[in-house]
Motif scaffolding. Structure first.
Motif, PDB file in Angstrom:
ATOM      1  N   PHE A   9       0.807  -1.221   0.000  1.00 24.36           N
ATOM      2  CA  PHE A   9       0.000   0.000   0.000  1.00 24.36           C
ATOM      3  C   PHE A   9       0.832   1.259   0.000  1.00 24.36           C
ATOM      4  N   HIS A  10       2.099   1.206   0.438  1.00 22.61           N
ATOM      5  CA  HIS A  10       2.966   2.381   0.396  1.00 22.61           C
ATOM      6  C   HIS A  10       3.150   2.849  -1.052  1.00 22.61           C
ATOM      7  N   ASP A  11       3.337   1.906  -1.957  1.00 28.57           N
ATOM      8  CA  ASP A  11       3.462   2.257  -3.369  1.00 28.57           C
ATOM      9  C   ASP A  11       2.114   2.707  -3.930  1.00 28.57           C
ATOM     10  N   LEU A  12       1.078   2.000  -3.577  1.00 28.29           N
ATOM     11  CA  LEU A  12      -0.267   2.263  -4.076  1.00 28.29           C
ATOM     12  C   LEU A  12      -0.735   3.668  -3.726  1.00 28.29           C
ATOM     13  N   LEU A  13      -0.360   4.131  -2.520  1.00 33.21           N
ATOM     14  CA  LEU A  13      -0.802   5.442  -2.052  1.00 33.21           C
ATOM     15  C   LEU A  13       0.261   6.521  -2.175  1.00 33.21           C
ATOM     16  N   GLY A  14       1.430   6.176  -2.721  1.00 30.49           N
ATOM     17  CA  GLY A  14       2.491   7.173  -2.862  1.00 30.49           C
ATOM     18  C   GLY A  14       2.925   7.733  -1.520  1.00 30.49           C
ATOM     19  N   MET A  15       3.116   6.854  -0.537  1.00 32.53           N
ATOM     20  CA  MET A  15       3.423   7.309   0.823  1.00 32.53           C
ATOM     21  C   MET A  15       4.866   7.731   1.017  1.00 32.53           C
ATOM     22  N   LEU A  16       5.765   7.268   0.212  1.00 33.01           N
ATOM     23  CA  LEU A  16       7.174   7.579   0.415  1.00 33.01           C
ATOM     24  C   LEU A  16       7.526   8.827  -0.382  1.00 33.01           C
ATOM     25  N   SER A  17       8.104   9.814   0.288  1.00 31.76           N
ATOM     26  CA  SER A  17       8.347  11.086  -0.387  1.00 31.76           C
ATOM     27  C   SER A  17       9.817  11.340  -0.679  1.00 31.76           C
ATOM     28  N   HIS A  18      10.701  10.404  -0.380  1.00 32.99           N
ATOM     29  CA  HIS A  18      12.112  10.551  -0.719  1.00 32.99           C
ATOM     30  C   HIS A  18      12.235  10.594  -2.242  1.00 32.99           C
ATOM     31  N   PRO A  19      13.105  11.459  -2.782  1.00 31.51           N
ATOM     32  CA  PRO A  19      13.222  11.564  -4.250  1.00 31.51           C
ATOM     33  C   PRO A  19      13.432  10.227  -4.956  1.00 31.51           C
ATOM     34  N   HIS A  20      14.191   9.320  -4.343  1.00 32.12           N
ATOM     35  CA  HIS A  20      14.398   8.009  -4.965  1.00 32.12           C
ATOM     36  C   HIS A  20      13.064   7.292  -5.151  1.00 32.12           C
ATOM     37  N   HIS A  21      12.206   7.371  -4.156  1.00 34.95           N
ATOM     38  CA  HIS A  21      10.922   6.681  -4.236  1.00 34.95           C
ATOM     39  C   HIS A  21       9.985   7.370  -5.223  1.00 34.95           C
ATOM     40  N   GLU A  22      10.146   8.671  -5.390  1.00 34.06           N
ATOM     41  CA  GLU A  22       9.339   9.384  -6.378  1.00 34.06           C
ATOM     42  C   GLU A  22       9.698   8.932  -7.790  1.00 34.06           C
ATOM     43  N   GLU A  23      10.981   8.649  -7.995  1.00 32.59           N
ATOM     44  CA  GLU A  23      11.437   8.227  -9.318  1.00 32.59           C
ATOM     45  C   GLU A  23      11.104   6.775  -9.605  1.00 32.59           C
ATOM     46  N   PHE A  24      11.098   5.942  -8.571  1.00 36.75           N
ATOM     47  CA  PHE A  24      10.894   4.525  -8.793  1.00 36.75           C
ATOM     48  C   PHE A  24       9.570   4.063  -8.206  1.00 36.75           C
TER      49      PHE A  24
END
Length: 88
Positions: A9-24
């Protein structure tokens, strides 16, 4: 190929805001929201209001210590050497 995949659900909801996670974001994942930045913004606002003294304030401090409780608390803080830290 793979025999399975995991959609968290972290990916599904876009919960991670670190630039790396935004890109991947996994290719098999559709993002339904981007709550990571909202969480980050909320925490930053909370931090600033606590540092400035705007929060908690009287509206969010409904519980009051009796004078006796306050005296006992202050005595314990003094005994522990943390009295000065508690009032700052």
């Amino acid at each position: 190929g793979t025999s399975g995949q995991v959609l968290v659900f972290h990916d599904l909801l876009g919960m991670l805001s670190h630039p790396h996670h935004e890109e991947f974001v996994p290719r098999f994942c559709k993002q339904y929201a981007r709550v990571g930045m909202e969480i980050t913004n909320g925490l930053a606002q909370f931090k600033e209001e606590v540092k400035s003294g705007a929060f908690p304030g009287n509206d969010y401090s409904p519980y009051k210590m009796s004078k006796t409780e306050e005296e006992i608390f202050n005595e314990l803080m003094t005994q522990n050497g943390t009295k000065e830290n508690a009032s700052s």
